[in-house]
Scaffold this motif. Structure first.
Motif, PDB file in Angstrom:
ATOM      1  N   ASP A 120      10.030 118.157  85.759  1.00  0.00           N
ATOM      2  CA  ASP A 120      11.135 117.063  85.041  1.00  0.00           C
ATOM      3  C   ASP A 120      12.339 117.538  85.508  1.00  0.00           C
ATOM      4  O   ASP A 120      12.631 118.589  85.713  1.00  0.00           O
ATOM      5  N   ALA A 121      13.153 116.619  85.458  1.00  0.00           N
ATOM      6  CA  ALA A 121      14.708 116.582  85.897  1.00  0.00           C
ATOM      7  C   ALA A 121      15.492 117.329  84.748  1.00  0.00           C
ATOM      8  O   ALA A 121      16.220 117.941  84.676  1.00  0.00           O
ATOM      9  N   THR A 122      14.782 117.232  83.333  1.00  0.00           N
ATOM     10  CA  THR A 122      15.544 117.983  82.209  1.00  0.00           C
ATOM     11  C   THR A 122      15.567 119.346  82.264  1.00  0.00           C
ATOM     12  O   THR A 122      16.623 119.957  82.233  1.00  0.00           O
ATOM     13  N   LEU A 123      14.403 119.934  82.943  1.00  0.00           N
ATOM     14  CA  LEU A 123      14.289 121.457  83.132  1.00  0.00           C
ATOM     15  C   LEU A 123      15.323 121.957  84.158  1.00  0.00           C
ATOM     16  O   LEU A 123      16.224 122.857  84.063  1.00  0.00           O
ATOM     17  N   HIS A 124      15.362 121.182  85.277  1.00  0.00           N
ATOM     18  CA  HIS A 124      16.378 121.162  86.360  1.00  0.00           C
ATOM     19  C   HIS A 124      17.848 121.307  85.733  1.00  0.00           C
ATOM     20  O   HIS A 124      18.525 122.174  85.807  1.00  0.00           O
ATOM     21  N   GLY A 125      18.145 120.137  84.727  1.00  0.00           N
ATOM     22  CA  GLY A 125      19.461 120.273  84.167  1.00  0.00           C
ATOM     23  C   GLY A 125      19.655 121.628  83.338  1.00  0.00           C
ATOM     24  O   GLY A 125      20.802 122.062  83.250  1.00  0.00           O
ATOM     25  N   LEU A 126      18.493 122.097  82.488  1.00  0.00           N
ATOM     26  CA  LEU A 126      18.766 123.057  81.739  1.00  0.00           C
ATOM     27  C   LEU A 126      19.040 124.392  82.615  1.00  0.00           C
ATOM     28  O   LEU A 126      19.672 125.210  82.000  1.00  0.00           O
ATOM     29  N   MET A 127      18.440 124.547  83.754  1.00  0.00           N
ATOM     30  CA  MET A 127      18.773 125.547  84.530  1.00  0.00           C
ATOM     31  C   MET A 127      20.233 125.889  84.899  1.00  0.00           C
ATOM     32  O   MET A 127      20.937 126.756  84.783  1.00  0.00           O
ATOM     33  N   TRP A 128      20.795 124.572  85.285  1.00  0.00           N
ATOM     34  CA  TRP A 128      22.159 124.618  85.620  1.00  0.00           C
ATOM     35  C   TRP A 128      23.316 124.871  84.311  1.00  0.00           C
ATOM     36  O   TRP A 128      24.178 125.478  84.421  1.00  0.00           O
ATOM     37  N   THR A 129      22.666 124.354  83.239  1.00  0.00           N
ATOM     38  CA  THR A 129      23.280 124.495  81.741  1.00  0.00           C
ATOM     39  C   THR A 129      23.397 125.813  81.609  1.00  0.00           C
ATOM     40  O   THR A 129      24.297 126.303  81.149  1.00  0.00           O
ATOM     41  N   ALA A 130      22.367 126.714  81.836  1.00  0.00           N
ATOM     42  CA  ALA A 130      22.055 128.035  81.533  1.00  0.00           C
ATOM     43  C   ALA A 130      23.260 128.914  82.542  1.00  0.00           C
ATOM     44  O   ALA A 130      24.002 129.782  81.819  1.00  0.00           O
ATOM     45  N   MET A 131      23.265 128.428  83.640  1.00  0.00           N
ATOM     46  CA  MET A 131      24.313 129.356  84.546  1.00  0.00           C
ATOM     47  C   MET A 131      25.536 129.011  83.890  1.00  0.00           C
ATOM     48  O   MET A 131      26.433 129.674  83.839  1.00  0.00           O
ATOM     49  N   SER A 132      25.981 127.632  83.304  1.00  0.00           N
ATOM     50  CA  SER A 132      27.287 127.390  82.865  1.00  0.00           C
ATOM     51  C   SER A 132      27.527 128.162  81.731  1.00  0.00           C
ATOM     52  O   SER A 132      28.528 128.533  81.509  1.00  0.00           O
ATOM     53  N   VAL A 133      26.536 128.445  81.040  1.00  0.00           N
ATOM     54  CA  VAL A 133      26.646 129.118  79.507  1.00  0.00           C
ATOM     55  C   VAL A 133      27.080 130.597  80.065  1.00  0.00           C
ATOM     56  O   VAL A 133      28.128 131.245  79.426  1.00  0.00           O
ATOM     57  N   GLY A 134      26.473 131.100  80.918  1.00  0.00           N
ATOM     58  CA  GLY A 134      26.678 132.795  81.321  1.00  0.00           C
ATOM     59  C   GLY A 134      28.166 132.617  81.932  1.00  0.00           C
ATOM     60  O   GLY A 134      28.838 133.387  81.600  1.00  0.00           O
ATOM     61  N   GLY A 135      28.556 131.544  82.742  1.00  0.00           N
ATOM     62  CA  GLY A 135      29.823 131.408  83.290  1.00  0.00           C
ATOM     63  C   GLY A 135      30.889 131.429  82.393  1.00  0.00           C
ATOM     64  O   GLY A 135      32.053 131.990  82.476  1.00  0.00           O
ATOM     65  N   LEU A 136      30.842 130.737  81.106  1.00  0.00           N
ATOM     66  CA  LEU A 136      31.307 130.391  80.155  1.00  0.00           C
ATOM     67  C   LEU A 136      31.781 131.833  79.513  1.00  0.00           C
ATOM     68  O   LEU A 136      33.105 132.346  79.135  1.00  0.00           O
ATOM     69  N   ILE A 137      30.666 132.531  79.310  1.00  0.00           N
ATOM     70  CA  ILE A 137      31.112 133.990  78.812  1.00  0.00           C
ATOM     71  C   ILE A 137      31.620 135.090  79.736  1.00  0.00           C
ATOM     72  O   ILE A 137      32.674 135.656  79.414  1.00  0.00           O
ATOM     73  N   GLY A 138      31.370 134.860  80.838  1.00  0.00           N
ATOM     74  CA  GLY A 138      31.728 135.880  82.094  1.00  0.00           C
ATOM     75  C   GLY A 138      33.237 135.556  82.466  1.00  0.00           C
ATOM     76  O   GLY A 138      34.049 136.407  82.444  1.00  0.00           O
ATOM     77  N   SER A 139      33.612 134.271  82.154  1.00  0.00           N
ATOM     78  CA  SER A 139      35.154 133.918  82.644  1.00  0.00           C
ATOM     79  C   SER A 139      35.970 134.272  81.290  1.00  0.00           C
ATOM     80  O   SER A 139      37.153 134.976  81.612  1.00  0.00           O
ATOM     81  N   TYR A 140      35.372 134.305  80.241  1.00  0.00           N
ATOM     82  CA  TYR A 140      36.314 134.867  79.202  1.00  0.00           C
ATOM     83  C   TYR A 140      36.457 136.361  79.197  1.00  0.00           C
ATOM     84  O   TYR A 140      37.549 136.985  78.848  1.00  0.00           O
ATOM     85  N   VAL A 141      35.252 137.174  79.491  1.00  0.00           N
ATOM     86  CA  VAL A 141      35.417 138.696  79.458  1.00  0.00           C
ATOM     87  C   VAL A 141      36.292 139.015  80.745  1.00  0.00           C
ATOM     88  O   VAL A 141      36.877 139.980  80.535  1.00  0.00           O
ATOM     89  N   ALA A 142      35.988 138.228  81.843  1.00  0.00           N
ATOM     90  CA  ALA A 142      36.904 138.732  82.855  1.00  0.00           C
ATOM     91  C   ALA A 142      38.488 138.710  82.734  1.00  0.00           C
ATOM     92  O   ALA A 142      39.329 139.389  83.108  1.00  0.00           O
ATOM     93  N   ALA A 143      38.753 137.588  81.810  1.00  0.00           N
ATOM     94  CA  ALA A 143      40.031 137.295  81.699  1.00  0.00           C
ATOM     95  C   ALA A 143      40.753 138.604  80.607  1.00  0.00           C
ATOM     96  O   ALA A 143      41.894 138.563  80.456  1.00  0.00           O
TER      97      ALA A 143
END
Length: 383
Positions: A238-261
């Protein structure tokens, strides 16, 4: 004008792109020979960006960058709207090609303007905020795009995507900022020369490394970009899981960008290490056989991807102002070339080695390149 509105406008443009990826993937799966059209869609988008990147860099140095962003947003919105009215494979691929050109022009103009607007001393914090905003948009966009596609169909999502670009263009017409720098130098024959840009990169090992590394980063990224829709289809279809996969990467990116700064590390070292750990996380996600495990590993990979983006953008923005757009154009050309090669290779490698084998092959090439460029920086003459 609050300068941070500039970042929010860019995040708004990204919202529709996230939703559009999910909707277009769902549309492509309705076509006969969907694997072929999926490849054509990704290749067309990268080919447009690859061919246009050098010219986009020159335009970003010669023209008012705000106006080039408005033009690219308007063009992208109209091209996407055509898909909603004519949802055929050929229109989809043509729109992808055009948007590849326009996304490149917008991205280079946007990136090249940040040092002038915020000052070089704030670039790490500004890029951290930019990646956090993009991550938040990714969380909402991919999740919302998957949900809307499943419940209301791809047409409404594609129409909303087009509207987001047109609204972004309208917002940019309402904003103003001072264009700084020596315009005469930016438009001079010497500064406009592609050879001058290449000579400048040759004499600046860090910028040369980032530009060449862009090819391998894109090759790595194209592998999981191509693979995620099929991985989602294998696990739950289903398309929902595909969307959740990208959401998961975005959650990680949110945390990583804060840590890097917040961290105080040498930017180039932070970039290389973050990309290497990211690659390991992506391989782990494709090796997992349960949706929850895949999502957790994608969060882990996204964390290091976000950190790497902060460091890479900050380093690239340290190029001379009169050459910054053209340096980004060279980097964009190599980046799009990597995507082009990656999306051409992905279906053949997946057929020969399975989906997981294709992903591992791409990440091994990426890590080998990271090691090679790290050694080059260690032993290159210090400028």
């Amino acid at each position: 004008m609050n300068k941070k509105w500039y970042l929010y406008v860019n995040a708004l443009s990204s919202l529709g792109s996230r939703m559009n990826l999910i909707a277009c993937s769902a549309l492509i799966f309705t076509f006969e020979h969907s694997a072929y059209w999926m490849t054509a869609f990704f290749v067309a988008r990268q080919l447009g960006g690859m061919l246009f990147s050098p010219l986009a860099g020159m335009l970003a140095d010669r023209m008012d960058r705000r106006r080039t962003m408005i033009a690219s947003d308007m063009g992208a919105g109209l091209a996407i709207l055509a898909i909603a009215f004519y949802p055929t494979p050929y229109v989809l691929v043509a729109a992808a090609f055009l948007n590849g050109m326009l996304y490149t022009l917008f991205h280079i103009s946007f990136q090249a303007s940040l040092p002038q607007i915020f000052g070089s001393e704030q670039l790490v914090q500004v890029n951290g905020l930019k990646v956090r905003l993009e991550s938040l948009v990714g969380i909402m966009g991919f999740m919302l795009g998957g949900w809307l596609t499943d419940h209301y169909g791809y047409t409404i999502v594609i129409a909303l995507d087009a509207a987001s670009f047109l609204f972004s263009a309208w917002i940019l017409t309402r904003l103003r900022w001072e264009e700084k720098g020596d315009n005469a130098l930016a438009t001079s024959k010497a500064a406009s020369s592609f050879r001058v840009t290449l000579r400048y990169l040759r004499d600046t090992p860090v910028l040369l490394t980032i530009s060449l590394l862009a090819f391998l980063v894109s090759l790595s990224t194209s592998a999981y970009n191509y693979g995620l829709p099929f991985l989602a289809d294998q696990l739950r279809s289903d398309a929902t899981l595909h969307g959740l996969m990208w959401t998961a990467m975005s959650v990680g990116g949110l945390i990583g960008s804060y840590v890097a700064a917040c961290l105080r590390v040498k930017l180039v070292n932070g970039m290389l290490v973050a990309y290497a750990v990211f690659s390991v996380g992506i391989v782990g996600a494709f090796a997992a056989n349960h949706a929850v495990s895949v999502l957790l590993l994608l969060i882990f990979a996204g964390l290091f991807s976000g950190a790497a983006q902060v460091y890479e953008s900050t380093l690239l923005q340290q190029a001379q102002n009169e050459l910054r757009g053209k340096v980004m154009g060279v980097q964009g050309l190599l980046s799009r070339s990597g995507y082009f090669a990656g999306f051409l290779m992905a279906p053949f490698l997946a057929g020969a080695f399975t989906l997981f084998g294709m992903l591992v092959f791409a990440q091994l090439m990426f890590v080998a390149g990271l090691i090679g460029f790290g050694l080059y920086l260690v032993f290159s003459p210090k400028k």
